[in-house]
Design a protein around this motif. Structure first.
Motif, PDB file in Angstrom:
ATOM      1  N   PHE A 267      54.628  27.054  11.054  1.00 56.67           N
ATOM      2  CA  PHE A 267      55.539  26.968   9.769  1.00 56.67           C
ATOM      3  C   PHE A 267      54.211  26.350   8.449  1.00 56.67           C
ATOM      4  CE2 PHE A 267      57.882  26.514  13.196  1.00 56.67           C
ATOM      5  CZ  PHE A 267      58.816  26.818  13.451  1.00 56.67           C
ATOM      6  N   GLY A 268      54.860  27.338   7.650  1.00 65.68           N
ATOM      7  CA  GLY A 268      53.383  26.785   6.485  1.00 65.68           C
ATOM      8  C   GLY A 268      53.260  27.658   5.728  1.00 65.68           C
TER       9      GLY A 268
ATOM     10  N   THR B  70      58.942  18.255   4.550  1.00 64.57           N
ATOM     11  CA  THR B  70      58.355  19.466   3.420  1.00 64.57           C
ATOM     12  C   THR B  70      59.781  18.449   2.590  1.00 64.57           C
ATOM     13  OG1 THR B  70      59.513  21.020   4.321  1.00 64.57           O
ATOM     14  CG2 THR B  70      57.494  21.367   3.832  1.00 64.57           C
TER      15      THR B  70
ATOM     16  N   VAL C  45      52.799  20.487   4.672  1.00 57.72           N
ATOM     17  CA  VAL C  45      52.462  20.463   6.315  1.00 57.72           C
ATOM     18  C   VAL C  45      52.329  22.301   6.566  1.00 57.72           C
ATOM     19  CG1 VAL C  45      54.035  20.506   7.921  1.00 57.72           C
ATOM     20  CG2 VAL C  45      54.811  18.756   6.166  1.00 57.72           C
ATOM     21  N   GLN C  46      51.695  21.616   7.379  1.00 55.68           N
ATOM     22  CA  GLN C  46      51.323  22.989   8.377  1.00 55.68           C
ATOM     23  C   GLN C  46      51.349  22.561   9.329  1.00 55.68           C
ATOM     24  OE1 GLN C  46      46.088  21.724   8.105  1.00 55.68           O
ATOM     25  NE2 GLN C  46      46.602  24.068   7.172  1.00 55.68           N
ATOM     26  N   ALA C  47      52.244  23.153  10.118  1.00 53.54           N
ATOM     27  CA  ALA C  47      52.873  22.656  11.481  1.00 53.54           C
ATOM     28  C   ALA C  47      52.554  24.490  12.773  1.00 53.54           C
ATOM     29  CB  ALA C  47      54.533  22.605  11.029  1.00 53.54           C
TER      30      ALA C  47
ATOM     31  N   TYR D 265      57.737  20.275   9.984  1.00 49.64           N
ATOM     32  CA  TYR D 265      57.819  21.082   9.211  1.00 49.64           C
ATOM     33  C   TYR D 265      58.791  20.577   7.767  1.00 49.64           C
ATOM     34  CZ  TYR D 265      57.186  24.769   5.631  1.00 49.64           C
ATOM     35  OH  TYR D 265      57.186  25.788   4.685  1.00 49.64           O
TER      36      TYR D 265
END
Ligand code: NAD
Length: 497
Positions: A457-458, A237, A243-245, A233
């Motif tokens: 995270f995201g 970013t 980002v999707q983490a 992430y």
């Protein structure tokens, strides 16, 4: 020994670069090798995806959906073969492998709705002779990095939807059990996907870093452990990527005094020990409200844990297979030692389990701890093994405070017959996915999957409506067609109605 190859531009390729061993965790034997991509190999996959993207972007969504319909059929036809491949490298039982594949197929079904999902939004007459609409346009080349524990389902959370939305996708599966993931990707090509729209590259940190750093990769979907999720992430970013983490978890089940205990015990057995506890939604903490509940729960769980049928995942009729690697087994055994040293009461000890005929497999038996307290490592950290911790509290409020103070917030559930308690729990609990008398509340494909706190995270969750948002970007178009012979004077004030 055979080698698991990359799939680049529609071809299986061997690069002769670094490799890693892939093990059968039930026997402890290396069964094949997997290629580990260099930066140059990753760049080759990116170039392929970039070249294929423009034509795919302009392919009508209904045609893209037709490929997904054929893909779904092929997945269903190959269920037995895929389950066997998963089980052989991951260790989970055949039934469990078939279950993950079915949940993956749900996501392909959702992607079949691309023409509906991408319709956009339209407003007529937002001003004089002016119409406006929002388009959902694909991002371009996007990538996914996936964990070992769902080699079929988690990649299927990502690329069917990304591709149906018009993107080209690069998948970097787990290097620990890559075969089923690769085979499934080949089925999508067989279903008619043009070359380069899905490339599969195996690898480790070098491959992942190359994807993070490549300016052509516009978005990264990651599922795995929290330290790596946070790293991806931050690095992604920083480079302006979307980002999707999704990271790790510690999922609590709350047992209220009025719970239907027999059903709760059945649910907990599957949720704690299914897949040997290697699920990000596995229940690893049972929070009992009152000592009576805790004593009754332990009395019912203990014999059932001792009776778990454990063996090679590829045998039929088992409850649980081995852990994925020797390192994973040693880590889990270390946590059990740690729990004992910290003063938790070990009710069922899974250490030292021998499975006849599979003595070298990475087995750990079902394990149960009582009197676990929040300061212990077995409570605080994700064990990712067949270990259930019982924590005793005196009220629902105390149970909720415990959960809300935990660093992870992936899944949770409450067992109760009290609607008021359930409602309060759903409202106030700081966790992304909540079950009421449902131990593994994994959302169906037309909702979205994601935890809170350090479990994600995201901003956007995985698959479902959030997935469509993640894999598209909006373009708002405002269009005027003045009527013939009309003349609009210059307007210096900010345009408004
Ligand atoms: P992992 O983090 O070790 O690996 C995940 C991916 O990251 C793999 O493809 C791996 O090759 C890559 N990777 C590993 N080390 C890396 C590094 N240093 N730099 C860059 N990339 C690296 O996770 P795992 O052991 O494969 O999977 C188990 C974990 O995944 C658990 O923590 C589990 O909770 C989590 N998980 C979360 C979800 C969720 O939806 N939140 C779902 C499944 C699994």
């Amino acid at each position: 020994m055979s080698i698991v190859q990359h799939l680049i531009h529609g071809e299986l390729v061997t690069k002769g670069e670094r490799t890693a061993d892939v093990f059968n965790p039930s026997t402890g034997q290396a069964v094949r090798k997997v290629e580990l991509a260099s930066r140059a190999t990753i760049q080759q996959a990116i170039d392929s995806a970039k070249a294929a993207f423009p034509a795919w972007r302009n392919t009508p969504p209904a045609k893209r959906a037709q490929v997904m319909f054929r893909f779904k059929q092929l997945l269903e036809q190959n269920e037995a073969k895929i389950s066997q491949m998963i089980s052989e490298e991951h260790g989970k039982t055949l039934e469990d492998a078939a279950g993950e594949l079915k949940r993956g197929i749900e996501n392909v079904e959702f992607a079949c709705a691309a023409p509906e999902l991408l319709k956009g939004e339209y407003s007529r007459n937002v001003g004089p002779n002016i119409d406006a609409w929002s388009d959902f346009q694909p991002l371009g080349v996007v990538a996914g990095i996936t964990p070992f524990n769902f080699p079929a389902m988690v990649p299927l959370w990502m690329y069917p939807l990304a591709i149906a939305c018009g993107n080209a996708f690069i998948l970097k599966p787990s290097e620990r059990d890559p075969s089923s993931t690769l085979f499934i990707a080949q089925l999508l090509l067989e279903a008619g996907l043009p070359k380069g729209i899905l490339n599969v590259v195996h690898g480790d940190k070098e491959a992942v870093d190359a994807l993070i750093e490549a300016p052509e990769v516009k978005a990264l979907s990651f599922v795995g452990s929290t330290p790596i999720a946070e790293y991806i992430y931050a690095e992604g970013t920083k480079r302006g990527k979307r980002v999707q983490a999704l990271g790790g978890a510690k999922n609590h089940a709350v047992l209220m005094p009025d719970a239907d205990l027999d059903n709760a015990v059945s649910a907990l057995m599957g949720a704690a020990y299914g897949s040997c506890g290697e699920r990000c939604m596995a229940i690893s903490v049972a929070v009992c409200v009152g000592d009576q509940v805790a004593d009754a729960l332990i009395a019912k769980l203990e014999p059932q844990i001792k009776a778990l049928k454990i063996g090679a995942g590829t045998s039929c009729g088992l409850d649980m297979g081995p852990l994925v690697t020797a390192a994973a087994r040693d880590k889990v055994l270390g946590y059990i030692d740690d729990g004992v040293a910290a003063g938790a009461r070990l009710v069922v000890d899974g250490r030292g389990l021998r499975v006849a005929g599979n003595e070298d497999g990475y087995f750990v038996g079902g394990t149960l701890f009582d009197n676990v307290t929040p300061d212990m490592r077995i409570y605080k950290e994700e064990i990712f093994g067949p270990v259930l911790c019982v924590v005793r509290v005196s009220s629902l409020e105390q149970a909720m405070q415990l959960i809300n103070e935990h660093e992870y917030g992936n899944g949770t559930c409450i067992f109760t017959r009290d609607g008021e308690a359930a409602r309060l729990f759903c409202d106030e609990i700081e966790v992304g996915m909540v079950g009421v008398n449902v131990p593994l509340p994994v959302p169906v494909s037309y909702h979205s999957f994601g935890g809170w706190k350090r479990s994600l995270f995201g901003d956007l969750h995985a698959y479902g409506p959030d997935g469509v948002r993640f894999y598209t970007r909006r373009k708002a178009i405002t269009q005027r067609w003045p009527q013939r012979a009309s003349h609009e004077a210059s307007q210096f004030a900010f345009p408004s109605l």
